[in-house]
Design a protein around this motif. Structure first.
Motif, PDB file in Angstrom:
ATOM      1  N   ALA A  38       3.448   2.356  11.552  1.00  0.00           N
ATOM      2  CA  ALA A  38       2.755   2.953  10.403  1.00  0.00           C
ATOM      3  C   ALA A  38       2.126   1.889   9.511  1.00  0.00           C
ATOM      4  CB  ALA A  38       3.725   3.800   9.582  1.00  0.00           C
ATOM      5  N   THR A  80       9.468   3.827  13.156  1.00  0.00           N
ATOM      6  CA  THR A  80       8.161   4.447  12.894  1.00  0.00           C
ATOM      7  C   THR A  80       7.361   3.596  11.904  1.00  0.00           C
ATOM      8  OG1 THR A  80       9.309   6.546  13.134  1.00  0.00           O
ATOM      9  CG2 THR A  80       7.040   6.653  12.406  1.00  0.00           C
ATOM     10  N   CYS A 139       0.835  -1.211   0.000  1.00  0.00           N
ATOM     11  CA  CYS A 139       0.000   0.000   0.000  1.00  0.00           C
ATOM     12  C   CYS A 139       0.862   1.249   0.000  1.00  0.00           C
ATOM     13  CB  CYS A 139      -0.965  -0.001   1.182  1.00  0.00           C
ATOM     14  SG  CYS A 139      -0.206   0.114   2.819  1.00  0.00           S
ATOM     15  N   GLY A 140       1.992   1.204   0.723  1.00  0.00           N
ATOM     16  CA  GLY A 140       2.893   2.359   0.743  1.00  0.00           C
ATOM     17  C   GLY A 140       2.782   3.229   1.982  1.00  0.00           C
ATOM     18  N   ALA A 141       1.892   2.863   2.932  1.00  0.00           N
ATOM     19  CA  ALA A 141       1.713   3.687   4.135  1.00  0.00           C
ATOM     20  C   ALA A 141       3.019   3.841   4.922  1.00  0.00           C
ATOM     21  CB  ALA A 141       0.630   3.092   5.030  1.00  0.00           C
ATOM     22  N   THR A 188       5.952   4.100   3.700  1.00  0.00           N
ATOM     23  CA  THR A 188       6.871   5.033   3.031  1.00  0.00           C
ATOM     24  C   THR A 188       6.586   6.473   3.461  1.00  0.00           C
ATOM     25  OG1 THR A 188       5.523   5.391   1.039  1.00  0.00           O
ATOM     26  CG2 THR A 188       7.004   3.492   1.022  1.00  0.00           C
ATOM     27  N   ALA A 189       5.341   6.725   3.932  1.00  0.00           N
ATOM     28  CA  ALA A 189       5.016   8.071   4.433  1.00  0.00           C
ATOM     29  C   ALA A 189       5.777   8.339   5.724  1.00  0.00           C
ATOM     30  CB  ALA A 189       3.515   8.192   4.673  1.00  0.00           C
ATOM     31  N   ALA A 190       5.882   7.297   6.552  1.00  0.00           N
ATOM     32  CA  ALA A 190       6.514   7.462   7.861  1.00  0.00           C
ATOM     33  C   ALA A 190       8.032   7.497   7.767  1.00  0.00           C
ATOM     34  CB  ALA A 190       6.071   6.324   8.774  1.00  0.00           C
ATOM     35  N   CYS A 191       8.589   6.900   6.714  1.00  0.00           N
ATOM     36  CA  CYS A 191      10.048   6.773   6.590  1.00  0.00           C
ATOM     37  C   CYS A 191      10.654   8.064   6.037  1.00  0.00           C
ATOM     38  CB  CYS A 191      10.384   5.592   5.685  1.00  0.00           C
ATOM     39  SG  CYS A 191      12.149   5.289   5.558  1.00  0.00           S
ATOM     40  N   THR A 192      11.168   8.894   6.928  1.00  0.00           N
ATOM     41  CA  THR A 192      11.638  10.218   6.498  1.00  0.00           C
ATOM     42  C   THR A 192      12.925  10.171   5.685  1.00  0.00           C
ATOM     43  OG1 THR A 192      12.699  10.419   8.635  1.00  0.00           O
ATOM     44  CG2 THR A 192      10.597  11.534   8.386  1.00  0.00           C
TER      45      THR A 192
END
Lengths: 388, 133
Positions: free
Chosen positions: B123, B119, B87-89, B91-95
């Motif tokens: 996530a 994180t 889904c990629g959720a 990748t949002a958390a991985c800064t």
């Protein structure tokens, strides 16, 4: 002008000669043959989505025990199901959290355990009546031991949802995922050019009664989805500029597979459910082909600040889905990373699976029995005094 | 060569100046990433070491002699590919961009970039990411 009827397309499907392509594959065909040529050549375009949708759940008829009980409170694996219905009917909502494990195990998990054929612990109580003397029951059910079990999704397939950003200095935990502070990420949830209602923006072939793929089984569009707001500004391609239409969907839980429907957990938000949906669009004429010609670069959405809790959330940028898919966009002069929440990989798999069903002559196109209006508005909730 | 090592100390080894010796005696560059000691006086140390092969080997023997358990850590997280739905959720958390979507919209992981912030573990809506430490 090329035109086809539902009957003609279904006859081709029956004879195994229908040309079926996905909403991504059709783009190359249009490129090669033009709108007219593509309309003549292609019979059905399949669309799909696999995103988290909180507004999901299932109706269950649990069967009558001996002696019988009128179930007033129902728990399934320690998750409350709504039982304010007839004696043994219940609705288990996807976001309902369990008493013992909180949002790490909720209604969506119960539904998927049932789909997987697992035993689910049923505990129910009632006050006892002359016709239903039993006051409590403690037993185990499976999808095969109970009667009807169907998913009813009051809302799915949001047409052009917002993208999310967080300008505050605090990390936010939302249904749009974890939003890191200081505008460091934008999240979005869509299958874009593969998304059902972006390929049929004016709801010409997707209406009440449309047959669909849902969770790996066959289902139908039951009604307009909740928060259906079709009366919004649209561009020259009829695409809504803000979140617009939605669909209420129904499908037989017993046919489903957890390959295509799965529980989701959003940290510090709650339980949700990924529901795989595939919707075929019959190519009846060139206007429908023009609509399925939609590309990510044509679809624009708002980047909305989720750190604003009062009043309308400010729109900080307007970007195309192609920009969002590029991995980086510009918001108020700053380059910001983007991240998806809906699985495009799964959506592609579903569009391909539905295509295979139609090619094999196992799935026919159902003409809607009624169509959605294009002027629906949406109410907010006002806090008012009682009248009179 | 750079290597990430997880050292687990029994109670009798926690009082020794083991990190000091790794640096002075074996000429290793040591970067301490994480350290902890529990109420039984047992502890762990996650370090990144840079040094030539022979000194790293000698250092390893030294650690084993002192009853320190050594495990090489290749990645701070484990992704359960059976559970992952791409889904990629996360990748949002991985800064730092260690988790990213590839050209086919499948999840990819670049171990080198990972800072072990964990994180992504919370996530992930599928709970498909497990922290190794």
């Amino acid at each position: 002008m090329v035109t086809k009827t539902y009957a003609q397309i279904n006859e081709k499907i029956k004879n195994g000669v229908a040309v079926v392509v996905t909403a991504e594959e059709v783009l190359d065909i249009i490129e090669e043959k033009g709108i007219e040529g593509a309309t003549e050549y292609v019979d059905v375009v399949t669309t799909a989505t696999f995103g988290p949708m909180c507004s999901s759940g299932a109706f269950l008829n649990l069967g009558h025990s001996d002696p019988a009980i009128r179930m007033e409170k129902v728990k399934l694996n320690n998750v409350n199901a709504y039982a304010g219905l007839a004696a043994v009917d219940a609705y288990i909502g996807a976001t309902q959290e369990s008493d013992d494990r909180g949002y790490e195990y909720g209604g969506a998990h119960v539904i998927c355990d049932l789909i997987d054929g697992k035993q689910v612990h049923l505990q129910a109580t009632g006050k006892g009546t002359d016709c239903y003397p039993r006051k409590s029951i403690d037993t185990y059910i499976t999808k095969d031991s109970i009667n009807e079990a169907y998913i009813y999704n009051p809302r799915n397939c949001y047409q052009n949802y917002n993208a999310a950003i967080n300008t505050s200095s605090k990390r936010l935990f939302t249904y749009m995922g974890i939003l890191n502070p200081n505008s460091s990420v934008v999240t979005y949830s869509t299958s874009g050019q593969l998304s059902p209602l972006l390929n049929d923006p004016l709801y010409r072939t997707i209406g009440i009664g449309t047959r669909i793929f849902i969770g790996g089984g066959v289902g139908y569009v039951a009604w307009k989805g909740t928060q259906f707001k079709s009366g919004v500004e649209r561009d020259e391609k009829d695409l809504p500029q803000v979140p617009a239409g939605t669909l209420a969907l129904v499908g037989d839980l017993k046919q489903m597979s957890t390959k295509y429907i799965q529980p989701a957990v959003f940290e510090r938000y709650g339980t949700s459910m990924f529901v795989g949906i595939g919707i075929p669009i019959p190519i009846l004429d060139e206007n429908i082909m023009r609509h399925v010609a939609v590309k990510d670069e044509d679809i624009f959405t708002n980047v909305v600040d989720y750190s604003v809790f009062e009043g309308p959330k400010p729109v900080l940028a307007r970007v195309s889905y192609k920009d969002l898919r590029s991995g980086e966009i510009e918001v108020q002069g700053k380059r910001v990373r983007t991240a998806p929440l809906s699985s495009l990989h799964k959506a592609r798999e579903i569009a391909g699976e539905l295509k295979a069903w139609i090619e094999k002559g196992e799935f026919f196109i159902q003409e809607p029995v009624d169509q959605f209006q294009t002027d629906c508005t949406l109410n907010g909730l006002k806090i008012v005094k009682k009248e009179g | 060569m750079k290597q990430k090592l997880l050292l687990t100390f029994p109670a009798e080894a926690t009082g020794h100046t083991i990190t000091y010796e790794l640096i002075t005696k074996y000429q290793l560059e040591v970067n301490i990433l994480r350290a902890s000691i529990d109420f039984n006086a047992q502890g762990f140390l996650l370090i990144e070491v840079i040094g030539d092969i022979s000194s790293r080997k000698e250092a390893l023997d030294f650690l084993l002699e002192n009853n320190v358990e050594v495990r090489e850590i290749n990645a701070a997280i484990l992704i359960n590919e059976e559970k992952c739905i791409n889904c990629g959720a996360c990748t949002a958390a991985c800064t730092v961009g260690a988790l990213y979507m590839d050209n086919n919209w499948c999840l990819s992981f670049d171990n080198e970039k990972c800072l072990d912030c964990k994180t992504c573990v919370v996530a992930c809506p599928k709970r498909a990411i497990e922290a190794v430490l």
